[in-house]
Structure formats: C-alpha cells, structure tokens
Design an enzyme around this catalytic site. Sequence first.
Site: not given
Length: 231
Positions: A29, A85, A107
């Site tokens: 990520c 994250h 996201d």
Amino acid sequence: MTTSNLDFQSEITIAPLNSSQFHHTPFYCEENVYLLCKKLCTSGAADAEGSDLFVVFISNEKKQVPLWHQKASQRADGVVLWDYHVICIQVTVVLRKKGDSSPLVWDLDSSLPFPSPLASYVSETIRPSFQLFSEFQRFFRVVHAPIFLRSFASDRRHMKDSVGNWIAQPPAYEAIVAEDGTVHSLNEYIEISTAGLAKDIGADLIDAVHSQKFGVAVSETQLEEFFSLIS
C-alpha cells in the site's frame, strides 16, 4: 503490509479517475499511494506539486489495526486486521463540485466510493463508534505529500520471511529510492506510539506537518479536526 487473524471487540464531482487507472500491487500500500500521489499530480486531479495531498500511515504499537470495507477481506463486513495501512487524503480537488470543501480519501484497497469524503470514510472504515480493546486503537501519521515523495524509500525488506522468500510478490518496477539516496525509510513512517501523538491540534501542528520529514502523529479522535484546520 500484511494481515493477521481477527480477534477483537469492541455525489462528488472530480476529474474522471477510477481505481482501475492506478497502479495497485496487493500488500504494497505504501508504494501504491506513492504512485497514486504522482498520478493525481500529473493528471490535474491535484496540485502539480502535490501541496493539497497528505499521505497517512495508519498503525499502532501492536501493529494491529482493524479497518472495514477492505477488498482483501473474506468477511461480509470487509474488516481486515492490517499491521499498517496507507491512504492519501486530499484537502482540495481541482474539478470538484463548487462549494464542496470536504477532504477526500483515496484508498485503493477500499470497497467504498473512490475517492470518499473523509467523514464517510472515518464512519465506515475506522468506525469510531465500534468498541475496541485499547490495543486496537488506530494512530495516524500524516505526511505532506511533497515531502513524502522526496523522502520515502523502500527496498521491500519487510515483505521477506526469515529465509529471504517473498511474503507477497513485489511490484515489477524498481524499488523506490529517496532523493538523498536512502534505500529504506518505511519503518520510520509506520512506527507510531502513544507517546508520539500530538497533545493538541492547532496552528503549530499544521506548520509542523508542512515541514517535518516524517510528518505528525494524531489519534483517531483528532484526525478529522486536524484536516478541518488544514482545509
């Protein structure tokens, strides 16, 4: 970025971009957001220098952060327990509906609308009303994108097991190296402790996020207030 077993209680108008137009490697990520910021800048959906973008690392001392509506989940509610994250929050959008100044969350791992208003994202993904044990509280390191794009580096060492095998297949492109030649700075971004959280949200903290290499750290109860001051 990896997951672990779950065990806890407790109409936007923008440039025509959708998640399929962004590079996405599962479990990477931080690199996905690095490339997302660059694309937002070059596509005209953000300021060319990224001054309206903020990279946000979500983690805690235990490296166990529950987030809902995640595509990687195998559950109906989309909950995943990440070690950390990374998302992008944008305080302005060039082609947004006139008069709407809500920060937006980008996201690539979320099943929510892309992007989503920050208030909706917090309500649906962070779920502050959901009662959690204290070790699952989420902390947020906010880094100004122009600084992040110059300073971030990852040689992907965190995605190898003890004998050097990949935990998840890495991106095909070369590892990201910082402008100063640093090859790995990811750990400094994801290490967030209670002691390091901001005591107060105010002008000094806003100034700090625009100047400090590793940004500032806030609690989940401070996140929306922080971005309300920026926007």
